[in-house]
Write an enzyme that holds these catalytic residues in place. Structure first.
Site, short mmCIF file in Angstrom:
data_model
loop_
_atom_site.label_atom_id
_atom_site.label_comp_id
_atom_site.label_asym_id
_atom_site.label_seq_id
_atom_site.Cartn_x
_atom_site.Cartn_y
_atom_site.Cartn_z
N PHE A 1 1.01 -1.28 0.06
CA PHE A 1 -0.09 -0.08 -0.06
C PHE A 1 0.97 1.33 0.08
CE2 PHE A 1 -2.44 3.38 1.63
CZ PHE A 1 -3.67 3.50 0.87
N ASP B 1 9.42 2.66 1.50
CA ASP B 1 8.35 3.09 2.18
C ASP B 1 8.11 2.97 3.59
OD1 ASP B 1 5.49 4.08 3.17
OD2 ASP B 1 4.61 3.56 1.09
N LYS C 1 3.11 9.88 8.49
CA LYS C 1 2.31 9.37 9.83
C LYS C 1 3.15 10.19 11.02
CE LYS C 1 0.02 5.41 7.88
NZ LYS C 1 -1.31 5.68 8.14
C1 PLP Z 1 3.12 2.28 3.73
C2 PLP Z 1 2.14 3.43 3.54
N1 PLP Z 1 2.33 4.12 2.72
C3 PLP Z 1 1.69 5.12 2.29
C4 PLP Z 1 0.54 5.54 2.90
C5 PLP Z 1 -0.39 6.80 2.78
O1 PLP Z 1 -0.33 7.74 3.39
P1 PLP Z 1 -1.29 9.19 3.65
O2 PLP Z 1 -2.54 8.52 3.65
O3 PLP Z 1 -0.72 10.20 4.65
O4 PLP Z 1 -1.16 9.80 2.16
C6 PLP Z 1 0.18 4.75 3.84
C7 PLP Z 1 -1.23 5.05 4.89
O5 PLP Z 1 -1.78 4.12 5.29
C8 PLP Z 1 1.01 3.77 4.14
O6 PLP Z 1 0.63 2.84 5.16
#
Ligand code: PLP
Length: 400
Positions: free
Chosen positions: A128, A215, A244
């Site tokens: 994700f 990520d 986050k």
């Molecule tokens: C691993 C990862 N990457 C990217 C995102 C996307 O982040 P945002 O909601 O701040 O755009 C998330 C959100 O849950 C995530 O868990």
């Protein structure tokens, strides 16, 4: 629910009025143990005095100027983050998706400069990366993509935690320029790969000249027992994305880069109006200082081991429990059936949990969790799960 808002979320019927540490209170005064931290955001807990002081003080000094000018607090934050991560440069934005957009742009621009005309980024099934068009295209979940076609091109998807498929992709796709991967898949169900997975990916990236882009939006900022999860593997990525927990609830994202990747983006290639404002940068810097002073990554490791051991003792071998897994305070309890109903039941009991990938109870509590609070979570959640598993299955929900 409120019709003035787009129906983008399946919201639970609760409104929180205030928080303190690992606790939240709803508008009726009921108290909840927050084992989710706003999905891995409030690592320092709610209403942390240092964050409040940084926010309030900076709001009275300077909130926003523009990236047309130098921003002192952004420079300080960049220096701190690069020093702690072993990276060379930082780009600041406002969310995780934006941080990943920056990473994808770095991979593409870097590849074009090397003469790769149609570069591709290798991404993982059940990964994700966000909800913007490029990041949902990188995401390995059809539900996230459905209806938004045409997807952004330039992603090659392979199974997570499988090195053979990466080798096969390398042999068949000369246009791959980078790998974008989560050190532990969060939304995908707290999938913890083999201990040497990141090390082997690093070797493959070195062999094929690809950028290793991690990520760390969910795994970063101390959650898995290190400030950045890759520090547990002893490797150094080329690009790292954060959001986050970086702002403890104040919106900020970052894309860190190293070596050749660090100098790819130049004037005019990327930008963000709000990115790295004096306020966001001051808050994020305070969050990092607090994480370090209070040794919260170490605490996440210890408390995570404690919780994992406790849940394993209580649930391993129970019919219906597939696996208890995780690292630090990123914990998943996989059941053999859809268990979304547990979220509402936990709420009734005064506990905030989450279910992801339909069958995985996900816990992402604040890193300040005390042992008494961990014990409460262990007892209450174990009881809830055992009760749930004893309840006769509703056949209409099994197809979920
Ligand atoms: C691993 C990862 N990457 C990217 C995102 C996307 O982040 P945002 O909601 O701040 O755009 C998330 C959100 O849950 C995530 O868990």
């Amino acid at each position: 629910m409120n019709e003035s808002l787009m129906a983008t979320y399946n919201r639970l019927p609760v409104t929180f009025a205030r928080g303190e540490g690992v606790w939240l209170w709803d508008t009726a005064g009921k108290r909840y143990l927050d084992a989710l931290s706003g999905i891995a955001v409030c690592g320092l807990g709610h209403a942390h005095p240092a964050v409040r002081e940084a926010l309030c003080d900076q709001a009275g000094i300077l909130v926003h100027t523009s990236n047309l000018y130098r921003v002192g607090a952004q420079e300080t934050l960049g220096e701190t983050l690069t020093a702690l991560s072993g990276m060379d440069s930082a780009f600041f934005c406002n969310s995780g998706a934006e941080a990943n957009e920056a990473a994808i742009k770095i991979a593409r621009l870097h590849a074009h400069r090397q003469g790769i005309e149609q570069p591709a980024v290798l991404v993982m099934e059940s990964g994700f990366h966000g909800r913007t068009l490029a990041t949902l295209s990188a995401t390995g979940n059809r539900k996230v993509q459905a209806g938004f076609e045409p997807l952004v091109q330039g992603f090659v998807r392979v199974a997570y935690n499988d090195l053979g498929v990466v080798e096969t992709a390398a042999a068949n796709r000369p246009n791959i320029a980078a790998i974008l991967v989560e050190p532990i898949q969060g939304e995908g169900g707290i999938i913890v790969p083999a201990d040497d997975y990141l090390n082997r990916l690093r070797e493959l990236c070195d062999r094929y000249g690809w950028l290793l882009m991690l990520d760390e939006i969910q795994t970063g900022m101390g959650r898995t027992g290190h400030l950045f999860s890759y520090q547990g593997s002893g490797i150094q990525p080329d690009v790292v994305t954060l959001a986050k927990g970086l702002g403890n609830g104040f919106p900020i994202g970052a894309c860190l880069a190293r070596g050749a990747a660090a100098g790819v983006l130049g004037p005019g290639t990327h930008g963000s109006t709000f990115g790295g404002s004096p306020l966001a940068s001051r808050v994020a810097h305070t969050v990092i200082e607090t994480l370090r002073c209070d040794r919260l990554a170490e605490r996440a490791a210890q408390m995570g081991d404690y919780l994992l051991a406790g849940f394993r003792r209580a649930l391993d071998g129970t019919a219906g429990v597939v696996e208890v897994r995780g690292r630090g305070l990123m914990i998943g309890i996989e059941l053999d059936r859809p268990c979304g109903d547990l979220v509402g039941q936990a709420l009734e009991m005064g506990m905030l949990i989450n279910v992801t990938a339909e069958r995985v109870v996900r816990l992402l509590p604040p890193l300040i969790l005390e042992q008494t609070e961990a014990d409460l979570l262990l007892t209450e959640l174990t009881g809830l799960i055992l009760g749930f598993l004893e309840t006769p299955r509703d056949s209409t929900k099994l197809e979920g």
